[in-house]
Each structure stands twice: as structure tokens, then as C-alpha cells.
Design a protein around this motif. Structure first.
Motif, short mmCIF file in Angstrom:
data_model
loop_
_atom_site.label_atom_id
_atom_site.label_comp_id
_atom_site.label_asym_id
_atom_site.label_seq_id
_atom_site.Cartn_x
_atom_site.Cartn_y
_atom_site.Cartn_z
N CYS A 1 0.84 -1.21 0.00
CA CYS A 1 0.00 0.00 0.00
C CYS A 1 0.87 1.26 0.00
CB CYS A 1 -0.94 -0.01 1.20
SG CYS A 1 -2.19 -1.31 1.11
N PHE A 2 1.88 1.27 0.83
CA PHE A 2 2.82 2.40 0.87
C PHE A 2 3.52 2.55 -0.47
CE2 PHE A 2 7.13 3.97 1.58
CZ PHE A 2 6.87 5.18 2.22
N ALA A 3 3.97 1.45 -1.05
CA ALA A 3 4.72 1.49 -2.30
C ALA A 3 3.87 1.99 -3.47
CB ALA A 3 5.28 0.10 -2.62
N PHE A 4 2.61 1.59 -3.55
CA PHE A 4 1.78 2.05 -4.66
C PHE A 4 1.66 3.57 -4.66
CE2 PHE A 4 -2.32 3.35 -6.47
CZ PHE A 4 -2.09 2.96 -7.79
N VAL A 5 1.37 4.13 -3.53
CA VAL A 5 1.20 5.59 -3.43
C VAL A 5 2.50 6.31 -3.79
CG1 VAL A 5 0.72 7.51 -1.85
CG2 VAL A 5 -0.69 5.44 -1.78
N THR A 6 3.61 5.88 -3.22
CA THR A 6 4.87 6.57 -3.48
C THR A 6 5.36 6.37 -4.92
OG1 THR A 6 6.17 4.74 -2.55
CG2 THR A 6 5.61 6.57 -1.07
N ASN A 7 5.17 5.18 -5.46
CA ASN A 7 5.58 4.94 -6.85
C ASN A 7 4.73 5.75 -7.82
OD1 ASN A 7 7.58 2.38 -7.58
ND2 ASN A 7 6.82 2.41 -5.48
N LYS A 8 3.45 5.74 -7.63
CA LYS A 8 2.55 6.47 -8.53
C LYS A 8 2.81 7.97 -8.48
CE LYS A 8 -2.29 7.28 -9.74
NZ LYS A 8 -2.04 7.24 -11.16
N LEU A 9 2.88 8.53 -7.28
CA LEU A 9 2.96 9.98 -7.14
C LEU A 9 4.37 10.55 -7.31
CD1 LEU A 9 0.56 10.51 -4.10
CD2 LEU A 9 0.04 10.72 -6.55
N PHE A 10 5.36 9.89 -6.76
CA PHE A 10 6.69 10.50 -6.68
C PHE A 10 7.72 9.91 -7.64
CE2 PHE A 10 4.81 10.88 -2.36
CZ PHE A 10 4.53 12.24 -2.42
N VAL A 11 7.71 8.61 -7.81
CA VAL A 11 8.75 7.97 -8.62
C VAL A 11 8.43 8.08 -10.10
CG1 VAL A 11 10.02 5.85 -9.11
CG2 VAL A 11 9.38 6.40 -6.75
N PHE A 12 7.29 7.52 -10.50
CA PHE A 12 6.94 7.47 -11.91
C PHE A 12 6.01 8.60 -12.33
CE2 PHE A 12 8.11 3.15 -10.66
CZ PHE A 12 9.16 2.94 -11.54
N GLU A 13 5.60 9.41 -11.37
CA GLU A 13 4.76 10.59 -11.59
C GLU A 13 3.62 10.31 -12.57
OE1 GLU A 13 7.82 13.46 -12.70
OE2 GLU A 13 7.56 14.36 -10.72
N SER A 14 2.90 9.25 -12.30
CA SER A 14 1.79 8.88 -13.17
C SER A 14 0.65 9.87 -12.98
CB SER A 14 1.29 7.47 -12.84
OG SER A 14 0.14 7.19 -13.59
N LYS A 15 0.22 10.44 -14.08
CA LYS A 15 -0.87 11.41 -14.06
C LYS A 15 -2.20 10.74 -14.40
CE LYS A 15 2.16 14.69 -13.51
NZ LYS A 15 2.76 14.75 -12.22
N GLU A 16 -2.17 9.43 -14.62
CA GLU A 16 -3.38 8.68 -14.98
C GLU A 16 -4.43 8.85 -13.90
OE1 GLU A 16 -4.05 6.67 -17.73
OE2 GLU A 16 -2.18 7.40 -18.59
N LYS A 17 -5.59 9.33 -14.30
CA LYS A 17 -6.72 9.37 -13.38
C LYS A 17 -7.69 8.27 -13.75
CE LYS A 17 -6.56 14.24 -11.98
NZ LYS A 17 -5.24 14.27 -11.71
N LYS A 18 -8.02 8.19 -15.04
CA LYS A 18 -8.90 7.12 -15.51
C LYS A 18 -8.23 5.75 -15.35
CE LYS A 18 -11.77 8.89 -19.16
NZ LYS A 18 -11.89 9.05 -20.62
N GLY A 19 -6.94 5.71 -15.54
CA GLY A 19 -6.22 4.45 -15.51
C GLY A 19 -5.71 4.04 -14.15
#
Length: 133
Positions: free
Chosen positions: A53-71
Motif C-alpha cells: 500500500c505504501f509502495a503504490f502511493v509513493t511509486n505512482k505519485l513520486f517515482v513514476f509521476e503517473s498522471k493517470e486518473k482514468k487508468g
């Protein structure tokens, strides 16, 4: 120094947040194992739940900077599927080397985390958070 960070930003942040994820995992692993006397394989599962759970949030927001909202749902499903695969890898390592062969538990835990870290980076970079379009 800024140039080095800019050039290798993603991998530096992945390692940094991977280290924090490993810390989260270790805290919950050793709580389960030492405080609640759970076997190594069960302690691995418990620590995984908190760490993923911690890793998903940090990877999405900070590492890979995924802007996907629909995805985001698709990313989350792929992320959890990849982490489930790494859970099985780590659990097998702990079961074989700690429970069966009785190797040093903290050392095997760290070694297993390194294997999982590499597997997870590859899955995240090339499958889960890959740049689309």
C-alpha cells in the motif's frame, strides 16, 4: 549534484522510496515474527500488505509521476498483481532458507527484499507505470 539527480531522478527516487518501503515491510515483519511469534512465511505476508500500500502511493505519485486518473484502477490492479508475484517470490525465499534450512532470518529477509526490489522496479517501469501515448 543537481545534474546527476536530474539525469537519474527516477532510479534515485525508486531506491529511496524502495528503502522506505523495505523499512515499512521490516517493521511489520519483525513485529509479526518477534512480537506475535508468527512463522516467517506468515510474517512475510503481513509485512507485504502494509508495504505494498505504501509502495503504490509513493511509486505512482513520486517515482513514476503517473498522471493517470482514468487508468488508476488499472495501474493499481497491475501493481498489486506484480506485488503479489513478488510476495510469492519473497515467501518462497523465506520458507526455503529460514523455515526449512534455518539460515539467519534477518540476513535472508534483506536478501529477499533485494530480489523483490529489482523485480518490482522492472515491473513498475515497463508494465505498470509505463508512459502511454
Amino acid at each position: 549534484m543537481k545534474e546527476i539527480f536530474a539525469k537519474h531522478r527516477e532510479i534515485i527516487l525508486y531506491i529511496f522510496f524502495g528503502g522506505l518501503t523495505t523499512l515499512v515491510s521490516a517493521v511489520f515483519y519483525f513485529l509479526a515474527s518477534w512480537v506475535f511469534d508468527a512463522p516467517a512465511w506468515l510474517s512475510s505476508i503481513i509485512s507485504w500488505i502494509f508495504a505494498v500500500c505504501f509502495a503504490f502511493v509513493t511509486n505512482k505519485l513520486f517515482v513514476f509521476e503517473s498522471k493517470e486518473k482514468k487508468g488508476t484502477t488499472k495501474e493499481a490492479a497491475l501493481f498489486f498483481a506484480a506485488r503479489l508475484a513478488s510476495l510469492f517470490i519473497n515467501t518462497a525465499i523465506m520458507f526455503v532458507f529460514v523455515d526449512l534450512m534455518e539460515f539467519n532470518e534477518p540476513i535472508i529477509f534483506v536478501a529477499g527484499q533485494l530480489v523483490v526490489l529489482i523485480f518490482n522496479y522492472i515491473a513498475s517501469k515497463f508494465l505498470i507505470f509505463k508512459k502511454r501515448g
